[in-house]
Design a protein around this motif. Structure first.
Motif, mmCIF file in Angstrom:
data_model
loop_
_atom_site.group_PDB
_atom_site.id
_atom_site.type_symbol
_atom_site.label_atom_id
_atom_site.label_comp_id
_atom_site.label_asym_id
_atom_site.label_seq_id
_atom_site.Cartn_x
_atom_site.Cartn_y
_atom_site.Cartn_z
ATOM 1 N N ALA A 10 -15.676 66.916 -40.914
ATOM 2 C CA ALA A 10 -15.069 67.435 -42.146
ATOM 3 C C ALA A 10 -14.731 68.919 -41.998
ATOM 4 N N VAL A 11 -15.612 69.654 -41.364
ATOM 5 C CA VAL A 11 -15.366 71.081 -41.154
ATOM 6 C C VAL A 11 -14.176 71.273 -40.218
ATOM 7 N N ALA A 12 -14.048 70.434 -39.203
ATOM 8 C CA ALA A 12 -12.902 70.528 -38.295
ATOM 9 C C ALA A 12 -11.601 70.201 -39.021
ATOM 10 N N ALA A 13 -11.632 69.229 -39.930
ATOM 11 C CA ALA A 13 -10.439 68.910 -40.720
ATOM 12 C C ALA A 13 -10.074 70.071 -41.638
ATOM 13 N N ALA A 71 -26.867 74.352 -39.934
ATOM 14 C CA ALA A 71 -27.285 72.957 -39.780
ATOM 15 C C ALA A 71 -26.410 72.025 -40.606
ATOM 16 N N GLN A 72 -26.037 72.440 -41.803
ATOM 17 C CA GLN A 72 -25.160 71.606 -42.627
ATOM 18 C C GLN A 72 -23.746 71.577 -42.079
ATOM 19 N N LEU A 73 -23.279 72.708 -41.553
ATOM 20 C CA LEU A 73 -21.942 72.733 -40.972
ATOM 21 C C LEU A 73 -21.855 71.824 -39.757
ATOM 22 N N ALA A 106 -15.837 77.377 -38.386
ATOM 23 C CA ALA A 106 -15.335 76.329 -37.499
ATOM 24 C C ALA A 106 -15.985 76.315 -36.127
ATOM 25 N N THR A 107 -16.445 77.447 -35.626
ATOM 26 C CA THR A 107 -16.978 77.498 -34.267
ATOM 27 C C THR A 107 -18.194 76.593 -34.069
ATOM 28 N N PRO A 108 -19.180 76.582 -34.972
ATOM 29 C CA PRO A 108 -20.300 75.648 -34.760
ATOM 30 C C PRO A 108 -19.863 74.184 -34.793
ATOM 31 N N ALA A 109 -18.937 73.861 -35.681
ATOM 32 C CA ALA A 109 -18.471 72.475 -35.758
ATOM 33 C C ALA A 109 -17.710 72.082 -34.504
#
Length: 132
Positions: free
Chosen positions: A29-32, A21-23, A73-76
């Protein structure tokens, strides 16, 4: 060969303990960070070229790092692609998916061009330098 079982075990463990949920709430930001991690993962083949005697630990570390990056990265990436497809109309969603696919292909083509340019620009000083 510990790469496959080690990366699968790490993937299963990370998928059970990561706060998805946080990701997904911080997907940009996670994608960056994923882009930065991809650049860091490029170090493993270079290290393998410099130290071929460390093939087992380097390939294990590379597969573990790739698995960890994928779990993060996959969830983001899923959230970001779903964010771009807000429409309930199937035609609009298909058009957005086609545009995203075209962007991915353009990026892959650019990577091929950069790799080819690097190969053409790299000229060994002698014929034996290629084999050493």
């Amino acid at each position: 060969e510990l790469n496959a079982p080690g990366s699968r075990m790490l993937g299963l463990w990370l998928s059970s303990v990561l706060p998805i949920a946080q990701l997904t709430s911080h997907a940009r930001a996670v994608a960056a960070l994923d882009v930065a991690a991809t650049a860091l993962l490029a170090v493993f083949p270079v290290l393998l070229l410099l130290h071929p005697e460390w093939v087992a630990p380097l390939t294990l570390a590379a597969s573990l790092a790739t698995t960890a990056r994928g779990c993060l990265a996959t969830p983001a990436q899923s959230v970001l692609s779903a964010h771009m497809q807000r429409s309930s109309d199937a035609r609009v969603r298909a058009e957005v998916a086609r545009c995203n696919n075209n962007q991915g292909r353009a990026a892959a083509f650019a990577q091929i061009a950069v790799r080819y340019g690097a190969l053409v620009a790299w000229r060994p000083s002698s014929a034996t330098a290629v084999w050493v």
